[in-house]
Write an enzyme that holds these catalytic residues in place. Structure first.
Site, mmCIF file in Angstrom:
data_model
loop_
_atom_site.group_PDB
_atom_site.id
_atom_site.type_symbol
_atom_site.label_atom_id
_atom_site.label_comp_id
_atom_site.label_asym_id
_atom_site.label_seq_id
_atom_site.Cartn_x
_atom_site.Cartn_y
_atom_site.Cartn_z
ATOM 1 C CG HIS A 29 -1.186 0.300 1.680
ATOM 2 N ND1 HIS A 29 -0.071 1.118 1.685
ATOM 3 C CD2 HIS A 29 -1.488 0.067 0.366
ATOM 4 C CE1 HIS A 29 0.276 1.376 0.435
ATOM 5 N NE2 HIS A 29 -0.547 0.751 -0.376
ATOM 6 C CG ASP A 72 2.657 2.302 -2.776
ATOM 7 O OD1 ASP A 72 2.438 1.873 -3.914
ATOM 8 O OD2 ASP A 72 1.720 2.579 -1.988
#
Length: 450
Positions: free
Chosen positions: A266, A317
């Site tokens: 991220h 994810d």
């Protein structure tokens, strides 16, 4: 050896005509360009190396679509996390294997030939360790075997609820280890790995592992990849500042040996100084644009980061939607929305194609982040795919636009076949065992949600 011939294939960073490959023992033996097909060769129109999915929580595929309701006025990542905790409460190893296999089959169909499984669901529903501490890791490995996808297992260390070593919450009980039990988990996990798999280590975040614990973890895997969640949320940045006086990426760069082995997942909320410093380390930013949009995380400053020379890779994810082209498209579109401009993640020089720039960057960064070779070259793993050039989106495609057509226009049906380790896993756009995998998945989800 098996021979393959492509009218066009992506070799050495560009499309080449008449590419002939031979494959043996799971690797490319020879790669020729400007070649003619030989008798017995499989013939295809357009070939690409497979992509690495650097960040997956396989079990979360089972809750896709089940959290899209407002549960409170300030619905955000943290409220979604509470839903996720409730979902995993009932999962058995058999459930994890079934759900993860569905996710992995879809990844192969999307052009991902290897997955980095950020694996933190270790303990039983009461929070106790299984007799075999790698019981859940074994379920992930079973899913990889069942589908044929390449696996980089990233066992996750999780010990605390927030910065400074605070007590974990009840919902985190299935994740928890101390350094000694995690060392046993790592050793047991190595024994679960299928052929062609490798292993790294993953401190979950600066919230979940103390500096001393992170230092211990790095000694458990001196040569493998190191992945960590960092700076995904504004609250995380604020809490890190309150704890240490530094922002999360700033703290990592000041206190950890961040280099090419690291993948910072991220890194959404980084300032200019952090961005420049991260680019200079050679580490990879593991971006998951579809999940980051779904959770309302924010937008990574990809345009400036790439101009700094930063490396990136993509991951699915939460597996809310599994689509390699979709992740790349969402990455570019997020920059367009933020800057109100077009064609941002590319250059005006040798490679003006946005699709080609995105694909090439993700392929190189993903291979680095999972410590795995990529590309159509002798000795490299035979992980590759063919595009369905009969798809309407490719009607006017040329070498200059083929990847743009795939990423921005094609949607479903663009990928025809996928090989992993020289074994064909996908044909006609569908995984060979898709019906059986999907049926097991449906039975699992029906029981969990009953």
């Amino acid at each position: 050896m098996t021979g393959y011939w492509f009218e066009r294939a992506w070799v050495d960073g560009g499309w080449r005509a008449g590419v002939r490959l031979t494959v043996g023992d799971g690797r490319f033996r020879t790669v020729e360009t400007g070649a003619v097909p030989k008798e017995g060769d499989e013939r295809h129109a357009a070939g690409l190396p497979g992509l690495c999915n650097v960040h997956s929580h396989g079990f979360q595929r089972g809750m896709a679509g089940l959290s899209e309701r407002r549960s409170r006025p300030d619905d955000n990542f943290w409220s979604w996390r509470d839903i996720m905790y409730r979902f995993l409460d009932r999962l058995t190893p058999e459930d994890v294997a079934a759900i993860t296999a569905q996710a992995y089959a879809e990844m192969l169909e999307a052009g991902f030939t290897r997955v980095g499984e950020f694996h933190y669901l270790h303990n039983d529903p009461a929070g106790a360790s299984y007799a075999n501490p790698a019981e859940m890791a074994g379920a992930v490995a079973e899913a990889a075997r069942a589908t044929g996808i390449g696996l980089t297992l990233l066992p996750v260390f999780y010990a605390h609820g927030s910065f400074g070593g605070s007590e974990p919450s009840y919902g985190q009980r299935r994740f928890l280890n101390d350094p000694d039990s995690f060392a046993r988990l790592m050793e047991a996990s190595r024994g679960t790995l299928p052929a062609g798999a490798n292993i790294g280590v993953a401190p979950h975040s600066l919230r979940a592992a103390t500096p001393e614990e992170i230092e211990c973890l790095l000694q458990l895997c001196p040569d493998g990849p190191i992945h960590i969640h960092v700076a995904e949320q504004v609250q995380e940045v604020d809490d890190c500042l309150a704890w240490s006086g530094a922002r999360p990426v700033e703290w990592l760069l000041d206190n950890a040996p961040v280099d090419e082995r690291w993948c910072l997942i991220h890194a959404t909320h980084i300032d200019e100084g952090e961005r420049r410093r991260l680019s200079a380390t050679g580490a990879v930013a593991g971006l998951c644009p579809i999940t980051e949009a779904n959770l309302g995380d924010g937008i990574f400053p990809a345009t400036d980061y790439l101009q700094d020379g930063g490396r990136f890779a993509i991951g699915t994810d939460s597996n809310i939607q599994i689509d390699a082209a979709g992740e790349l498209r969402a990455l570019e579109y997020s920059q367009r929305l933020a800057q109100r401009a077009r064609a941002l993640l590319t250059s005006q020089g040798a490679s003006p194609s946005v699709g080609a720039s995105l694909y090439a960057g993700a392929a190189m960064g993903g291979a680095q982040a999972l410590n795995w070779g990529t590309g159509l070259a002798p000795g490299r793993p035979a992980d590759f795919m063919s595009l369905n050039m009969a798809h309407p989106a490719f009607a006017a495609a040329s070498d200059e636009t083929r990847l743009d057509c795939w990423i921005f226009a094609a949607g479903a049906g663009a990928i025809d076949r996928v090989w992993r380790g020289g074994v064909r896993c996908v044909e006609g756009g569908h995984h060979h065992h898709a019906p059986e995998i999907a049926e097991r998945y449906r039975r699992c989800i029906a029981r969990i949600t009953a």
